[in-house]
Motif scaffolding. Sequence first.
Motif, PDB file in Angstrom:
ATOM      1  N   UNK A   4       0.835  -1.201   0.000  1.00  0.00           N
ATOM      2  CA  UNK A   4       0.000   0.000   0.000  1.00  0.00           C
ATOM      3  C   UNK A   4       0.872   1.255   0.000  1.00  0.00           C
ATOM      4  N   UNK A   5       0.233   2.404  -0.047  1.00  0.00           N
ATOM      5  CA  UNK A   5       0.922   3.695  -0.122  1.00  0.00           C
ATOM      6  C   UNK A   5       1.827   3.946   1.071  1.00  0.00           C
ATOM      7  N   UNK A   6       1.384   3.515   2.266  1.00  0.00           N
ATOM      8  CA  UNK A   6       2.163   3.767   3.475  1.00  0.00           C
ATOM      9  C   UNK A   6       3.532   3.078   3.410  1.00  0.00           C
ATOM     10  N   UNK A   7       3.581   1.832   2.898  1.00  0.00           N
ATOM     11  CA  UNK A   7       4.856   1.123   2.778  1.00  0.00           C
ATOM     12  C   UNK A   7       5.794   1.853   1.822  1.00  0.00           C
ATOM     13  N   UNK A   8       5.254   2.362   0.714  1.00  0.00           N
ATOM     14  CA  UNK A   8       6.074   3.087  -0.258  1.00  0.00           C
ATOM     15  C   UNK A   8       6.604   4.376   0.362  1.00  0.00           C
ATOM     16  N   UNK A   9       5.779   5.034   1.168  1.00  0.00           N
ATOM     17  CA  UNK A   9       6.186   6.292   1.783  1.00  0.00           C
ATOM     18  C   UNK A   9       7.250   6.047   2.856  1.00  0.00           C
ATOM     19  N   UNK A  10       7.172   4.931   3.570  1.00  0.00           N
ATOM     20  CA  UNK A  10       8.153   4.629   4.619  1.00  0.00           C
ATOM     21  C   UNK A  10       9.540   4.401   4.037  1.00  0.00           C
ATOM     22  N   UNK A  11       9.626   3.916   2.802  1.00  0.00           N
ATOM     23  CA  UNK A  11      10.922   3.651   2.189  1.00  0.00           C
ATOM     24  C   UNK A  11      11.704   4.933   1.907  1.00  0.00           C
ATOM     25  N   UNK A  12      11.015   6.078   1.812  1.00  0.00           N
ATOM     26  CA  UNK A  12      11.684   7.348   1.537  1.00  0.00           C
ATOM     27  C   UNK A  12      12.495   7.835   2.728  1.00  0.00           C
ATOM     28  N   UNK A  13      12.157   7.399   3.930  1.00  0.00           N
ATOM     29  CA  UNK A  13      12.749   7.930   5.148  1.00  0.00           C
ATOM     30  C   UNK A  13      13.957   7.131   5.612  1.00  0.00           C
ATOM     31  N   UNK A  69       7.204   6.169  14.491  1.00  0.00           N
ATOM     32  CA  UNK A  69       7.907   7.409  14.175  1.00  0.00           C
ATOM     33  C   UNK A  69       7.348   8.054  12.912  1.00  0.00           C
ATOM     34  N   UNK A  70       7.039   7.244  11.912  1.00  0.00           N
ATOM     35  CA  UNK A  70       6.484   7.782  10.661  1.00  0.00           C
ATOM     36  C   UNK A  70       5.124   8.421  10.934  1.00  0.00           C
ATOM     37  N   UNK A  71       4.338   7.823  11.817  1.00  0.00           N
ATOM     38  CA  UNK A  71       3.023   8.384  12.153  1.00  0.00           C
ATOM     39  C   UNK A  71       3.146   9.699  12.922  1.00  0.00           C
ATOM     40  N   UNK A  72       4.248   9.863  13.676  1.00  0.00           N
ATOM     41  CA  UNK A  72       4.404  11.036  14.546  1.00  0.00           C
ATOM     42  C   UNK A  72       5.317  12.104  13.939  1.00  0.00           C
ATOM     43  N   UNK A  73       5.425  12.155  12.617  1.00  0.00           N
ATOM     44  CA  UNK A  73       6.343  13.100  11.979  1.00  0.00           C
ATOM     45  C   UNK A  73       5.855  14.542  12.088  1.00  0.00           C
ATOM     46  N   UNK A  74       6.823  15.463  12.221  1.00  0.00           N
ATOM     47  CA  UNK A  74       6.525  16.892  12.253  1.00  0.00           C
ATOM     48  C   UNK A  74       7.342  17.585  11.168  1.00  0.00           C
ATOM     49  N   UNK A  75       6.891  18.763  10.744  1.00  0.00           N
ATOM     50  CA  UNK A  75       7.624  19.566   9.776  1.00  0.00           C
ATOM     51  C   UNK A  75       8.494  20.569  10.511  1.00  0.00           C
ATOM     52  N   UNK A  76       9.672  20.830   9.948  1.00  0.00           N
ATOM     53  CA  UNK A  76      10.625  21.748  10.565  1.00  0.00           C
ATOM     54  C   UNK A  76      10.874  22.900   9.592  1.00  0.00           C
ATOM     55  N   UNK A  77      10.778  24.137  10.105  1.00  0.00           N
ATOM     56  CA  UNK A  77      11.036  25.323   9.281  1.00  0.00           C
ATOM     57  C   UNK A  77      12.536  25.588   9.259  1.00  0.00           C
ATOM     58  N   UNK A  78      13.170  25.386   8.100  1.00  0.00           N
ATOM     59  CA  UNK A  78      14.607  25.608   7.949  1.00  0.00           C
ATOM     60  C   UNK A  78      14.843  26.891   7.161  1.00  0.00           C
ATOM     61  N   UNK A  79      15.982  27.547   7.424  1.00  0.00           N
ATOM     62  CA  UNK A  79      16.309  28.753   6.658  1.00  0.00           C
ATOM     63  C   UNK A  79      17.265  28.411   5.520  1.00  0.00           C
ATOM     64  N   UNK A  80      17.772  29.452   4.830  1.00  0.00           N
ATOM     65  CA  UNK A  80      18.568  29.236   3.624  1.00  0.00           C
ATOM     66  C   UNK A  80      19.909  28.557   3.878  1.00  0.00           C
ATOM     67  N   UNK A  81      20.475  28.646   5.100  1.00  0.00           N
ATOM     68  CA  UNK A  81      21.760  27.969   5.347  1.00  0.00           C
ATOM     69  C   UNK A  81      21.567  26.684   6.148  1.00  0.00           C
TER      70      UNK A  81
END
Length: 169
Positions: A4-13, A69-81
């Motif tokens: 399923x889609x979740x397995x494919x998405x887990x391989x990216x991490x 861990x994949x279920x509990x992912x958060x986004x991080x705001x990064x700057x240009x460097x």
Amino acid sequence: MRRDNRDARQDEYEDNVVSIKRVTKVVKGGKNMRFTALVVVGDKAGHVGAGLGKAAEIPEAIRKGREAAVKAMVSVALDENHSISHDMIGKHTGASVLLKKAPEGTGIIAGGPARSVCELAGIQNIRTKSLGSSNKQNVVLATIDALSKLKSPEEVAKLRGKSVEEVLA
């Protein structure tokens, strides 16, 4: 077998096992041994999560931790460097982690558990200080708490009703 889609998405991490602990429960017939694995997962592009997996065998505990861990992912705001946009303190139970913005070329100055979170989030320049408890699970969760509370200059400007230049000045 269909994936399923979740397995494919887990391989990216990418994942990093921060700690594996053996837990023993004393029961009527003797001792039950199980394992807990603390796993940090990230894509090195601004997404990171941590999970705890428990099982009778280590590989199964790691797999469960990775899924959590994949279920509990958060986004991080990064700057240009590839640093964070501003300083932040994250807290989880007795652990506090101070994250400080760093200029290009600084690298990741962090202790073990906080380092693995920063690396997998895609941060390349940061200074951290672990305050309070040194428990690995609490330090990882405090670091993720701090990263999840970060705001980009654009978000702050929108909240305040100003331009990005006025916020940065």
